[in-house]
Design a protein around this motif. Sequence first.
Motif, PDB file in Angstrom:
ATOM      1  N   UNK A   1      53.822 -43.535 -21.279  1.00 19.75           N
ATOM      2  CA  UNK A   1      55.254 -43.316 -21.988  1.00 19.75           C
ATOM      3  C   UNK A   1      55.192 -44.203 -23.249  1.00 19.75           C
ATOM      4  N   UNK A   2      55.442 -43.237 -24.399  1.00 21.67           N
ATOM      5  CA  UNK A   2      55.528 -44.014 -25.575  1.00 21.67           C
ATOM      6  C   UNK A   2      56.611 -45.271 -25.598  1.00 21.67           C
ATOM      7  N   UNK A   3      56.366 -46.397 -26.195  1.00 22.03           N
ATOM      8  CA  UNK A   3      57.022 -47.457 -25.968  1.00 22.03           C
ATOM      9  C   UNK A   3      58.317 -47.215 -26.625  1.00 22.03           C
ATOM     10  N   UNK A   4      58.132 -46.800 -27.896  1.00 22.88           N
ATOM     11  CA  UNK A   4      59.488 -46.571 -28.566  1.00 22.88           C
ATOM     12  C   UNK A   4      60.517 -45.715 -27.650  1.00 22.88           C
ATOM     13  N   UNK A   5      60.136 -44.921 -26.629  1.00 26.52           N
ATOM     14  CA  UNK A   5      61.074 -44.099 -25.839  1.00 26.52           C
ATOM     15  C   UNK A   5      61.373 -44.954 -24.658  1.00 26.52           C
ATOM     16  N   UNK A   6      60.824 -45.942 -24.243  1.00 27.36           N
ATOM     17  CA  UNK A   6      61.060 -46.680 -23.225  1.00 27.36           C
ATOM     18  C   UNK A   6      62.297 -47.773 -23.125  1.00 27.36           C
TER      19      UNK A   6
END
Length: 208
Positions: free
Chosen positions: A168-173
Amino acid sequence: MSRSTVRQTVDAEARTNAPRGYDLVVIGGSAGGLEALSVLIGALPARFAPAVMIVTHLPPDAPSYLVQALAHRCALPLLEPDAGERILPGRVHVAPPGYHMLVEVDRTVALSTDAAVRFSRPSIDVLFESAAAVYGARLLAILLSGSNDDGAHGLECVRAFGGTAWVQTPETAGSPAMPLAAIERGAADAIYNPETMAMQLAALPASL
């Protein structure tokens, strides 16, 4: 994220986008991962061919309502498996609280009360490593939001056995530590936001 890591990820993502069949999809998540997991589960079509196994970090001494929470979003049968249960195509297996969930060589479920790994039981690493050794290139592993580095080593094992790793993209986590740990170790073939990941997952070809 370093420039070299970004380049490596872009190159790997291009390879991952080629059509490929899998027999098993393993998914791991922790803090902040339920929202992304709900998106992925909700995208699985009734014709989805691979088996699915899910580990989330759960309190060991309390009942889990994850199956109930996800069931109304999922078109596939969804259950907490018993030890020795066969890992069947088109079925979603959710690790019960207090147990590591593993894959046996005969493609059945094993449940273990061995010590916590990365402070967790069930452990994402334990599932990913055992699945990699059995399914090899026919395995897709997905790592979602979480607050430690559980799953990063497991993704390394998946790739070493020829499988595919999505993160998962870190900025969406909600908790980016877990995706970041995997990315920093070069353990991701592709990095997707949950919506893109769900579309890629739903479009997987049937297993051969």
